[in-house]
Scaffold this active site. Structure first.
Site, PDB file in Angstrom:
ATOM      1  N   GLU B  57       3.599   1.369 -12.208  1.00 36.45           N
ATOM      2  CA  GLU B  57       3.698  -0.015 -12.701  1.00 36.45           C
ATOM      3  C   GLU B  57       3.715  -0.107 -14.212  1.00 36.45           C
ATOM      4  OE1 GLU B  57       1.694   0.846 -10.188  1.00 36.45           O
ATOM      5  OE2 GLU B  57       2.069  -0.525  -8.515  1.00 36.45           O
ATOM      6  N   HIS B 126      -6.456  -5.924  -2.151  1.00 36.26           N
ATOM      7  CA  HIS B 126      -5.160  -6.510  -1.774  1.00 36.26           C
ATOM      8  C   HIS B 126      -5.281  -8.002  -1.476  1.00 36.26           C
ATOM      9  CE1 HIS B 126      -4.205  -2.275  -0.951  1.00 36.26           C
ATOM     10  NE2 HIS B 126      -2.935  -2.597  -0.914  1.00 36.26           N
TER      11      HIS B 126
END
Lengths: 322, 321
Positions: B57, B126
């Protein structure tokens, strides 16, 4: 590729300009501090001039440079205006970042100078962007990321090397090993004796060169640039030099006298002057004329930067839209 | 109008903007798949413009920032907003600041798309709602579409904006169906929408909390006349629409799924108490998620986020106080 005679002489001019700029900037910084105005951190490029001069001599105006916190040398070598730089360091509106960036954040988009960075390694992934952009637009521009050996231990260095190699991005990773990360010697912070070997882990070429020798830096960079322009992907160059000043003007450092003696012997500036004189590429008169020009340039920059107005506090919100 | 899903609306926005402007490209992990937002775009626009990355990322977000500074209009996809932490430097120190630090020299037309939400039983890494992290960082616009129509119109505006925009989708809304105009349209950033008009209380709610608040308002429609406002973008925030509503109703409740502590609701209450104190007839309230890492066990997760009955009951309380 070897530099032409003109390029060799221009590299000397660049190195002299950088050295004089840094001395001027330090003087101005100290002067302001004595007057009670503290202007943050100032990271001197003294001792590393040959790296910026040798590498940027291989770049075109439309190539991109992502610089580090120690970026004055890159800015000058890429063609940046020293008056605007000094004005920026003093926080003036006519500074190259309108006084919003300061010493670590100099921009000149026309010259492809997309800023220094206050985060060690922070500019490395940014440099992937212009390289990707050039590839996407189908131009042969290249992107150069300048960073120190300390930044080669940041995760982003490794991520960026992997992505650049995977997509054969036209980028040159220019690691300036100046022997110290703040006060930590390279041997205590980097797991390998030569940072260039890290390139092998990503399947791209890596080379270590003498960062005190602008010709050696030029030769390595010109090869890397040619590879990048040809679509053959990234290269890692480690240029080893010696940071002559402390990390910044606010952190005291004590180095061994023997080390400082060695530093004086390998100072890139007198050595390169001597080389050009010995090889008869320049004579004493020309050298003196060049030095006078650089001195005059700095005098002009000081006069300009001191006289320049500060930004209007009422305009503090300008340039932010979110 | 035609009826489509939220995920389809997002997909159409991306496709239309890519067709309109060659400088728009998508970069991220598994783009073309996973949640379906980018489905089919890889086939239509090819690998040059829909670029699957390694799990990296920081590298591909930094690439997006640098590409935005050098003539492109990137759309960076972060698969789960939770993963923004590994590229936070590129978001908060680089993307958010470089336009300002360059004295306005560089444009930064970057869109960072990510989805957040919970109830998919994926535990604390998450299931976060972290819009306040972005909103607290000067230089980032923060968009939170709650309806199908807004999903498309706001995404198109985000892509066309010359500033970094964090576009936060909610995965619980992906299959939501709703009306969407047939013709091309955009919705400007910074304009709230009154989703339901009312006179007794103003409810400001974002993302999936907006849908839950509308359901709650329906349930108690016989008792309380609820005005429900969707700010749509929390940065920039359409303060005027909220203040005008509170001046009308005299009461305020803010609802979001993110933790209430130091959150968006606290900011709305600050603005309202500072600027419309005289209009308030009751203490303003905020309902948000609990201050906890999201627990895994479904019975624990279910008590962490405001649900429709709790929102309805709180509306009643504020309306009666």
């Amino acid at each position: 590729m070897k530099p032409t005679t003109d390029q060799m002489i221009e590299m000397l001019r660049t190195m002299l300009t950088i050295r004089h700029f840094e001395v001027t900037a330090r003087t101005q910084y100290g002067h302001n501090r004595d007057l009670g105005s503290f202007l943050g951190a100032l990271h001197s490029y003294e001792g590393q001039e040959a790296i910026a001069a040798g590498s940027c001599a291989c770049l075109r105006c439309d190539d991109y440079v992502l610089s580090s916190h120690r970026g004055h040398g890159h800015f000058i070598a890429k063609g940046g205006d020293v008056k605007a730089m000094l004005a920026e360091i003093l926080g003036k509106e006519s500074g190259c970042s309108r006084g919003r960036g300061g010493s670590m954040h100099m921009f000149d988009v026309k010259l492809g100078l997309l800023g220094g960075n206050g985060v060690v390694g922070g500019g490395i992934p940014l440099a992937l962007g212009p390289a990707f952009s050039a590839q996407y637009r189908g131009t042969d521009q290249v992107s150069a990321a300048f960073f120190g050996e300390g930044a080669s231990s940041q995760g982003v260095f490794h991520e960026a090397m992997n992505l650049a190699a995977l997509w054969r991005l036209p980028i040159i990773f220019m690691c300036e090993n100046n022997r110290y990360a703040v006060r930590t010697p390279a041997c205590e912070g980097v797991s390998v004796p030569e940072i260039s070997v890290r390139a092998a882990g990503y399947g791209c070429p890596g080379v270590t060169v003498d960062g005190n020798d602008p010709v050696a830096v030029f030769e390595a960079t010109s090869e890397a640039v040619a590879r990048a322009r040809a679509g053959d992907g990234p290269s890692l160059i480690e240029a080893v030099a010696y940071r002559q000043q402390p990390h910044c003007m606010v952190i005291a450092e004590n180095r061994q006298e023997a080390e400082l003696e060695q530093m004086r012997e390998c100072d890139p500036l007198p050595n390169y002057e001597t080389r050009l004189l010995t090889e008869r590429l320049i004579d004493h008169q020309q050298l003196q004329a060049m030095k006078d020009e650089v001195t005059n340039l700095m005098d002009e920059a000081v006069a300009y930067a001191e006289a320049a107005p500060y930004p209007d506090p009422a305009a503090v919100h300008d340039y932010l839209w979110a | 109008m035609r009826t489509v899903t939220y995920v389809r609306a997002l997909n159409e926005a991306l496709s239309e903007e890519m067709a309109r402007d060659d400088s728009v490209f998508i970069i991220g992990e598994e783009v073309g798949g996973v949640f379906g937002v980018t489905r089919g775009l890889d086939r239509r626009y090819g690998e040059r413009r829909v670029r699957c990355t390694p799990i990296s990322e920081a590298a591909f977000t930094g690439l997006g920032v640098g590409a935005a500074m050098s003539g492109l209009r990137p759309i960076v996809e972060i698969m789960y907003v939770d993963f923004i932490t590994v590229c936070w430097d590129q978001v908060a120190n680089q993307a958010a600041k470089l336009r300002y630090m360059s004295g306005g020299q560089v444009k930064l037309p970057l869109t960072i798309r990510a989805q957040q939400g919970n109830l998919t039983r994926e535990a604390a890494q998450h299931s976060q709602h972290i819009e306040a992290w972005f909103a607290h960082t000067p230089g980032l616009k923060v968009v939170m579409p709650a309806t199908v129509e807004d999903a498309k119109g706001l995404l198109k505006s985000a892509i066309r904006d010359d500033n970094p925009v964090v576009f936060l989708e909610n995965r619980l809304l992906y299959e939501l169906k709703g009306p969407m105009p047939r013709d091309e349209y955009t919705i400007p950033l910074g304009v709230a929408k009154i989703q339901r008009e009312g006179t007794d209380i103003t409810v400001v709610a974002t993302s999936n909390a907006l849908q839950k608040s509308l359901a709650a308002a329906d349930q108690i429609a016989d008792e309380v006349s609820v005005e429900v406002i969707d700010p749509r973008t929390i940065v920039p925030l359409d303060t005027e629409t909220i203040l005008a509503s509170v001046r009308k109703t005299g009461r305020l409740l803010v609802v979001h799924d993110a933790p209430a502590r130091l959150g968006f609701g606290a900011e709305v209450v600050r603005l309202v108490t500072e600027q419309a104190w005289d209009a308030l007839q009751a203490a303003p309230r905020v309902i948000g998620g609990l201050n906890l890492p999201m627990p895994f066990s479904p019975v624990l997760e279910d008590v962490c986020i405001p649900d429709v009955p709790r929102i309805a009951e709180t509306i009643r309380q504020v309306a009666r106080s």
